[in-house]
Structures are given as structure tokens and as C-alpha cells.
Design a protein around this motif. Structure first.
Motif, mmCIF file in Angstrom:
data_model
loop_
_atom_site.group_PDB
_atom_site.id
_atom_site.type_symbol
_atom_site.label_atom_id
_atom_site.label_comp_id
_atom_site.label_asym_id
_atom_site.label_seq_id
_atom_site.Cartn_x
_atom_site.Cartn_y
_atom_site.Cartn_z
ATOM 1 N N SER A 68 -4.559 -0.514 22.109
ATOM 2 C CA SER A 68 -5.417 -1.657 22.401
ATOM 3 C C SER A 68 -5.031 -2.896 21.592
ATOM 4 O O SER A 68 -5.111 -4.014 22.092
ATOM 5 C CB SER A 68 -6.869 -1.289 22.119
ATOM 6 O OG SER A 68 -7.712 -2.385 22.285
ATOM 7 N N THR A 69 -4.626 -2.699 20.349
ATOM 8 C CA THR A 69 -4.357 -3.841 19.466
ATOM 9 C C THR A 69 -2.877 -4.172 19.337
ATOM 10 O O THR A 69 -2.533 -5.277 18.924
ATOM 11 C CB THR A 69 -4.902 -3.567 18.046
ATOM 12 O OG1 THR A 69 -4.220 -2.439 17.499
ATOM 13 C CG2 THR A 69 -6.394 -3.342 18.071
ATOM 14 N N GLY A 70 -2.017 -3.211 19.619
ATOM 15 C CA GLY A 70 -0.591 -3.426 19.410
ATOM 16 C C GLY A 70 -0.196 -3.282 17.950
ATOM 17 O O GLY A 70 0.914 -3.633 17.564
ATOM 18 N N ARG A 71 -1.081 -2.769 17.133
ATOM 19 C CA ARG A 71 -0.829 -2.578 15.693
ATOM 20 C C ARG A 71 -0.980 -1.109 15.346
ATOM 21 O O ARG A 71 -1.727 -0.379 15.989
ATOM 22 C CB ARG A 71 -1.825 -3.369 14.839
ATOM 23 C CG ARG A 71 -1.958 -4.812 15.175
ATOM 24 C CD ARG A 71 -0.867 -5.642 14.499
ATOM 25 N NE ARG A 71 -0.945 -7.025 14.898
ATOM 26 C CZ ARG A 71 -1.709 -7.940 14.309
ATOM 27 N NH1 ARG A 71 -2.458 -7.586 13.300
ATOM 28 N NH2 ARG A 71 -1.699 -9.178 14.735
ATOM 29 N N SER A 72 -0.289 -0.709 14.290
ATOM 30 C CA SER A 72 -0.446 0.675 13.840
ATOM 31 C C SER A 72 -1.866 0.850 13.286
ATOM 32 O O SER A 72 -2.458 -0.083 12.753
ATOM 33 C CB SER A 72 0.596 1.015 12.773
ATOM 34 O OG SER A 72 0.409 0.212 11.640
ATOM 35 N N PHE A 73 -2.389 2.046 13.442
ATOM 36 C CA PHE A 73 -3.734 2.360 12.981
ATOM 37 C C PHE A 73 -3.759 3.822 12.583
ATOM 38 O O PHE A 73 -3.198 4.672 13.278
ATOM 39 C CB PHE A 73 -4.760 2.103 14.085
ATOM 40 C CG PHE A 73 -6.174 2.392 13.670
ATOM 41 C CD1 PHE A 73 -6.914 1.457 12.971
ATOM 42 C CD2 PHE A 73 -6.759 3.606 13.962
ATOM 43 C CE1 PHE A 73 -8.219 1.717 12.580
ATOM 44 C CE2 PHE A 73 -8.065 3.886 13.578
ATOM 45 C CZ PHE A 73 -8.790 2.934 12.885
ATOM 46 N N PRO A 87 -25.749 7.090 16.975
ATOM 47 C CA PRO A 87 -24.871 7.965 16.189
ATOM 48 C C PRO A 87 -24.242 7.231 15.010
ATOM 49 O O PRO A 87 -23.895 6.061 15.105
ATOM 50 C CB PRO A 87 -23.784 8.372 17.183
ATOM 51 C CG PRO A 87 -24.311 8.060 18.522
ATOM 52 C CD PRO A 87 -25.314 6.976 18.355
ATOM 53 N N ARG A 88 -24.121 7.922 13.895
ATOM 54 C CA ARG A 88 -23.510 7.373 12.691
ATOM 55 C C ARG A 88 -22.108 7.969 12.575
ATOM 56 O O ARG A 88 -21.942 9.185 12.627
ATOM 57 C CB ARG A 88 -24.337 7.725 11.458
ATOM 58 C CG ARG A 88 -23.742 7.199 10.162
ATOM 59 C CD ARG A 88 -24.717 7.316 9.018
ATOM 60 N NE ARG A 88 -25.935 6.557 9.221
ATOM 61 C CZ ARG A 88 -26.058 5.235 9.040
ATOM 62 N NH1 ARG A 88 -25.026 4.526 8.681
ATOM 63 N NH2 ARG A 88 -27.212 4.642 9.232
ATOM 64 N N ILE A 89 -21.126 7.106 12.427
ATOM 65 C CA ILE A 89 -19.738 7.521 12.300
ATOM 66 C C ILE A 89 -19.250 7.078 10.926
ATOM 67 O O ILE A 89 -19.417 5.919 10.536
ATOM 68 C CB ILE A 89 -18.880 6.913 13.420
ATOM 69 C CG1 ILE A 89 -19.404 7.442 14.758
ATOM 70 C CG2 ILE A 89 -17.411 7.272 13.249
ATOM 71 C CD1 ILE A 89 -19.224 6.540 15.897
ATOM 72 N N ILE A 90 -18.667 8.020 10.202
ATOM 73 C CA ILE A 90 -18.161 7.751 8.863
ATOM 74 C C ILE A 90 -16.687 8.140 8.833
ATOM 75 O O ILE A 90 -16.334 9.280 9.147
ATOM 76 C CB ILE A 90 -18.942 8.552 7.797
ATOM 77 C CG1 ILE A 90 -20.430 8.215 7.880
ATOM 78 C CG2 ILE A 90 -18.386 8.292 6.412
ATOM 79 C CD1 ILE A 90 -21.320 9.165 7.118
ATOM 80 N N ALA A 91 -15.837 7.176 8.489
ATOM 81 C CA ALA A 91 -14.405 7.426 8.400
ATOM 82 C C ALA A 91 -13.912 6.973 7.031
ATOM 83 O O ALA A 91 -14.366 5.954 6.502
ATOM 84 C CB ALA A 91 -13.663 6.678 9.501
ATOM 85 N N ASN A 92 -12.990 7.735 6.475
ATOM 86 C CA ASN A 92 -12.454 7.437 5.146
ATOM 87 C C ASN A 92 -10.954 7.150 5.223
ATOM 88 O O ASN A 92 -10.232 7.762 6.017
ATOM 89 C CB ASN A 92 -12.699 8.614 4.196
ATOM 90 C CG ASN A 92 -14.170 8.826 3.945
ATOM 91 O OD1 ASN A 92 -14.854 7.937 3.451
ATOM 92 N ND2 ASN A 92 -14.682 9.987 4.313
ATOM 93 N N ASP A 93 -10.504 6.247 4.350
ATOM 94 C CA ASP A 93 -9.090 5.878 4.219
ATOM 95 C C ASP A 93 -8.473 5.423 5.540
ATOM 96 O O ASP A 93 -7.656 6.109 6.133
ATOM 97 C CB ASP A 93 -8.286 7.035 3.626
ATOM 98 C CG ASP A 93 -8.741 7.399 2.231
ATOM 99 O OD1 ASP A 93 -9.082 6.463 1.475
ATOM 100 O OD2 ASP A 93 -8.766 8.589 1.893
ATOM 101 N N ILE A 94 -8.870 4.244 5.959
ATOM 102 C CA ILE A 94 -8.390 3.655 7.211
ATOM 103 C C ILE A 94 -7.371 2.578 6.881
ATOM 104 O O ILE A 94 -7.566 1.770 5.968
ATOM 105 C CB ILE A 94 -9.553 3.039 8.002
ATOM 106 C CG1 ILE A 94 -10.555 4.134 8.337
ATOM 107 C CG2 ILE A 94 -9.066 2.348 9.260
ATOM 108 C CD1 ILE A 94 -11.868 3.621 8.803
ATOM 109 N N VAL A 95 -6.277 2.557 7.642
ATOM 110 C CA VAL A 95 -5.237 1.547 7.461
ATOM 111 C C VAL A 95 -4.919 0.934 8.822
ATOM 112 O O VAL A 95 -4.625 1.646 9.778
ATOM 113 C CB VAL A 95 -3.952 2.150 6.850
ATOM 114 C CG1 VAL A 95 -2.880 1.076 6.698
ATOM 115 C CG2 VAL A 95 -4.248 2.810 5.522
ATOM 116 N N MET A 96 -5.016 -0.406 8.885
ATOM 117 C CA MET A 96 -4.680 -1.163 10.094
ATOM 118 C C MET A 96 -3.404 -1.942 9.807
ATOM 119 O O MET A 96 -3.343 -2.713 8.844
ATOM 120 C CB MET A 96 -5.826 -2.129 10.434
ATOM 121 C CG MET A 96 -5.579 -2.971 11.633
ATOM 122 S SD MET A 96 -5.779 -1.937 13.079
ATOM 123 C CE MET A 96 -5.756 -3.147 14.336
#
Length: 185
Positions: A68-73, A87-96
């Protein structure tokens, strides 16, 4: 030849007609059965979805965001989902990933993101985030020499409307802005 018929003394009584109350009771029983069945199916669905290891969805989410973004994720850490009407979503250590022309390989690094999604709005086709909380958020916003910003994703000319956010909180975050054309750093 003589055929004789033996008549029995058994009398047939007509079956009593069910009263209106009895018919309503049967209908209520049918309704109750449907409601109990639907409730049991929903409970089973919640139990199954709660037992899912959401970390298995990380590669799929990464592919969707990258496409969708054309960037690594990448979500490098744990991913948890708590189901409810929001709903609650929790994510750790995200890199865009950053734009190709940038010196910094990562546009954003987030130690922890915690957000909710509004299911009622999603059911009518609108994405909405009632709350987003970021911890240890570090972002680098910049423009190239021609003035092209790194926060424009995807193909040029394709405008996307950003979903509404009810509240945004950032705990321990930094935001860096660089614009070489203006000598801003």
C-alpha cells in the motif's frame, strides 16, 4: 367363505387441540433455540479468535502495508489483539522504511503502538481510530532537494484520505525534520 370382523372395544378419542398458549410456548421454544444457537456460535467464535496467535499475521500485515505504501514495513515484536466492539491492537517494535532517496533507512521506529478500531464505523465502510498511543516513537520527516516529502506514500497523484483519530498520545517521542532545500535540519 365367511369373513368375520371383530370389532374392538377400543375407542378413539380426538386429540385435544393445542391452545394458543401452548402454540406460543412452542414458538418461543423455537426462538429460544435460535437465540441460544446464535449465542453459542458467537461465544465459540470469540473463543477461537482469542486463541489465535496473532503473531502469525505479522508477515501478512507487513506485505499489505508495504504494498500500500511502497515502503518496507515490519513488526519485529509481539502482536496482540483484544476483541470487543472497539478491538484493541498492540504491536511492539515497528519499523517503517524511508523513501529511497533518504540517507536514513527508517522513516519511523515505534517501540509500542496501542490503538483501537471502531467496528460500528467499519461496518458502514469507514475506518476510524478512537485512540492511538505511541511509546518510544521516533520519526524522520524530510524532503529531498526537489521538495518531495517522504511522508507521501504510494504513487504520485493518488490522494488518500487519512482515517479520523479520536485521541493521539505519544510517550517519549522524537520528530526530526530535514529540508535540504531550506537548509533545515
Amino acid at each position: 367363505m365367511r369373513i368375520s370382523m371383530i370389532k374392538s372395544n377400543t375407542r378413539r378419542f380426538p386429540s385435544p387441540k393445542p391452545s394458543q398458549d401452548m402454540r406460543n410456548w412452542k414458538v418461543m421454544t423455537r426462538r429460544k433455540k435460535w437465540l441460544i444457537g446464535i449465542g453459542a456460535a458467537l461465544l465459540l467464535l470469540v473463543v477461537i479468535v482469542s486463541a489465535i496467535d496473532w503473531n502469525l499475521a505479522r508477515p501478512y500485515i507487513a506485505r499489505q502495508v508495504t504494498g500500500s505504501t511502497g515502503r518496507s514495513f515490519e513488526i519485529k515484536g509481539d502482536l496482540k489483539v483484544r476483541l470487543s466492539l472497539w478491538p484493541r491492537i498492540i504491536a511492539n517494535d515497528i519499523v517503517m522504511g524511508n523513501a529511497e532517496w533518504s540517507k536514513d533507512p527508517a522513516m519511523a521506529r515505534i517501540k509500542r503502538v496501542d490503538f483501537t478500531i471502531s467496528i460500528p464505523k467499519l461496518l458502514i465502510g469507514r475506518l476510524s481510530f478512537p485512540e492511538i498511543s505511541l511509546s518510544d516513537f521516533h520519526a524522520a520527516l524530510e524532503t529531498d532537494k526537489d521538495g518531495t516529502p517522504n511522508w507521501v506514500f504510494g504513487k504520485a497523484g493518488k490522494q488518500r484520505k487519512f482515517p479520523p483519530i479520536g485521541s493521539l498520545s505519544v510517550d517519549n517521542g522524537t520528530l526530526t525534520f530535514r529540508a535540504p532545500a531550506n537548509s533545515t535540519n
